[in-house]
Design an enzyme around this catalytic site. Structure first.
Site, PDB file in Angstrom:
ATOM      1  N   HIS A  11     -17.510  -2.274  19.833  1.00 43.41           N
ATOM      2  CA  HIS A  11     -19.054  -2.447  19.882  1.00 43.41           C
ATOM      3  C   HIS A  11     -19.433  -1.579  20.522  1.00 43.41           C
ATOM      4  O   HIS A  11     -19.448  -1.381  21.795  1.00 43.41           O
ATOM      5  CB  HIS A  11     -20.061  -3.545  19.845  1.00 43.41           C
ATOM      6  CG  HIS A  11     -20.044  -4.022  18.319  1.00 43.41           C
ATOM      7  ND1 HIS A  11     -20.993  -4.770  17.401  1.00 43.41           N
ATOM      8  CD2 HIS A  11     -18.876  -5.784  17.619  1.00 43.41           C
ATOM      9  CE1 HIS A  11     -20.794  -4.932  16.539  1.00 43.41           C
ATOM     10  NE2 HIS A  11     -19.951  -6.326  17.029  1.00 43.41           N
TER      11      HIS A  11
ATOM     12  N   CYS B   1     -16.581  -3.117  14.122  1.00 41.87           N
ATOM     13  CA  CYS B   1     -16.427  -4.192  13.781  1.00 41.87           C
ATOM     14  C   CYS B   1     -16.046  -4.644  12.305  1.00 41.87           C
ATOM     15  O   CYS B   1     -14.658  -4.396  11.541  1.00 41.87           O
ATOM     16  CB  CYS B   1     -17.219  -5.082  14.856  1.00 41.87           C
ATOM     17  SG  CYS B   1     -16.772  -7.137  14.291  1.00 41.87           S
TER      18      CYS B   1
ATOM     19  N   GLU C 173     -21.926   0.292  20.187  1.00 43.45           N
ATOM     20  CA  GLU C 173     -23.022   0.792  20.195  1.00 43.45           C
ATOM     21  C   GLU C 173     -24.213  -0.079  22.087  1.00 43.45           C
ATOM     22  O   GLU C 173     -25.569   1.263  22.144  1.00 43.45           O
ATOM     23  CB  GLU C 173     -24.484   0.080  18.889  1.00 43.45           C
ATOM     24  CG  GLU C 173     -24.325  -1.059  18.787  1.00 43.45           C
ATOM     25  CD  GLU C 173     -22.993  -1.519  18.403  1.00 43.45           C
ATOM     26  OE1 GLU C 173     -23.163  -2.133  17.284  1.00 43.45           O
ATOM     27  OE2 GLU C 173     -21.866  -0.987  17.736  1.00 43.45           O
TER      28      GLU C 173
END
Length: 468
Positions: free
Chosen positions: A114, A7, A116
């Site tokens: 993102h 990001c 994660e």
């Protein structure tokens, strides 16, 4: 070192390397825009990205060889506009905005979404990004460990040419200095006094000799400024002792036997001040021999050149055949009783430059116990010099090993003499070569040979007293 940007990290990497951003997508992007700031939970995919139709780190990490769209989440209002120079775009969203990029040579890649929270929720595709990055980090750690334990040597740098503009203790200026060597875990370099070929009269010879001494004295003066960080090395043992003390080593060399003039006694004078090798010529025939860039004045070594070879053998000075004509190369092998080196040359089979060695020369050099140090100069690595990369240099290393054996190759960057490649531009980046060699499957012993053991073996053999 390996970097994975996510990001804002994706955007920061792009700006740091010269790219641009959309500061606000909706007001600056001309096309129809997707919702890039979702209200859904972070582990929920709200749109897809399309992978570029090229081999990439991203495809490898995601384990996606085909053309299927990849579901991702989206939490941003800014985006990459122009991808940084040298970087390549590897994914876009359906509205055309950039979603991923990477450097083709450095272990750096990044994504706009993102991954994660999706990975934490068990998404195997997104977990692949982190597993890939961890593998790169492990490779980097392995390379650092190797550099801490083996002796790493760059056999040719032209740094003394620019000493008037900087000093070795400072990072600014040049591609080889103590901070860069320390960052790159590089133990030793050969710094040469380079002389372009000039007129061959008594006054010019004296000027060349005086200039050589002045350049070499600058190197020793630099060492005196930083005795706690570096020292002048003359033997393999010197380099090891300095490494064990946490110091860097500098060996002295001369690029162009023009410095000798017509006075063979100068060889002893150079040996006495610590010179380890002399490149017999540069870009032009001289009184010793024919150059690869010359007109074939002697048909190889001159009579004086043959005497010089014998005297260098007697004194324990390494003979360097980089820049030599093919005829000179074979004359040196025939006349020298010691192994010889090519301090900064590459493979002519992969890049048809007159300065490179063909396969027959590689085998001949190896048969006499010599070593060729792969050069990082663009024109010697890829005939399309603007595209020359670290990947090409590793191909040269592997080819030389295939042709001449693992004991016949090393690395001579030619840094500060216009040596540099995409992916390896200065002394702090030389460890990238080690990472590539590990990835190619070379074991620790072979990598140690490439990084210095082969060259030090030749130096040790050359410096042994002649018998009989």
């Amino acid at each position: 070192m390996p970097i994975f940007g996510i990001c804002r990290g994706h955007q920061v990497i792009n700006v740091a390397f010269g790219g641009t951003l959309y500061q606000d997508i909706r007001t600056q992007y001309s096309g129809d825009v997707l919702m890039h700031s979702q209200e859904a939970a972070r582990d929920v995919a709200t749109h897809t990205v399309i992978l570029a139709d090229i081999p990439s780190k991203l495809r490898q990490a995601l384990n996606q060889p085909g053309e299927l769209p990849i579901p991702v989440n989206s939490f941003h209002h800014q985006a990459v506009r122009e991808v940084a120079p040298e970087f390549i775009a590897t994914a876009t969203s359906p509205d055309g905005l950039n979603e991923a990029m990477e450097h083709p040579e450095y272990p750096v890649f990044s994504v706009q979404w993102h991954p994660e929270p999706m990975a934490a929720a068990g998404n195997e595709v997104m977990l692949g990004l982190f597993r890939y990055h961890i593998r790169q980090a492990d490779l980097f750690a392995k390379a650092k460990s190797l550099h801490r334990h083996m002796l790493t040597i760059d056999s040719h740098t032209d740094t003394p040419m620019i000493f008037k503009s900087f000093n070795l203790g400072c990072r600014e200026g040049g591609k080889v200095n103590l901070p860069l060597m320390e960052e790159g875990f590089l133990d030793a370099v050969f710094m040469v006094a380079y002389l372009p070929q000039g007129a061959r009269d008594d006054i010019s010879f004296q000027n060349a000799y005086t200039y050589t001494l002045e350049r070499l004295s600058e190197v020793t003066a630099q060492a005196a400024l930083y005795p706690e960080r570096m020292g002048i090395a003359c033997t393999p043992d010197d380099a090891w002792h300095l490494k064990c003390k946490g110091k860097k080593s500098v060996f002295l060399g001369i690029e162009n036997g023009y410095a000798i003039g017509r006075d063979i006694r100068n060889l002893k004078r150079f040996k006495d001040i610590g010179v380890s090798y002399i490149t017999l010529c540069h870009n032009g025939d001289n009184d010793l021999c024919d150059s690869a860039a010359g007109g074939g004045e002697w048909g190889g070594l001159s009579p004086f050149g043959r005497d010089v070879v014998a005297e260098m053998n007697r004194l324990g000075l390494m003979i360097d055949v980089s820049h030599a004509a093919d005829s000179t190369f074979y004359d040196v092998l025939k006349c020298s009783s010691r192994p010889v080196i090519a301090s900064h040359s590459s493979s002519r089979a992969l890049c048809a430059h007159r300065r490179n060695l063909d396969d027959s020369q590689l085998r001949a050099l190896a048969s006499r116990g010599g070593v060729v140090q792969v050069c990082l100069y663009k024109e010697f690595i890829n005939e399309k010099a603007g595209q020359a990369s670290l990947r090409d240099a590793v191909r040269h290393i592997c080819h030389i090993i295939d042709v001449a054996g693992i004991d016949a190759v090393g690395i001579g960057s030619d840094f500060d003499g216009d040596g540099e490649l995409i992916g390896c531009r200065a002394a702090n980046e030389l460890m990238q070569i080690t990472m590539r060699l590990i990835a190619e499957g070379f074991n620790d012993e072979d990598i140690a040979k490439i990084w210095g053991e082969n060259l030090m073996r030749v130096m040790q053999q050359v410096q042994q007293p002649l018998t009989g």
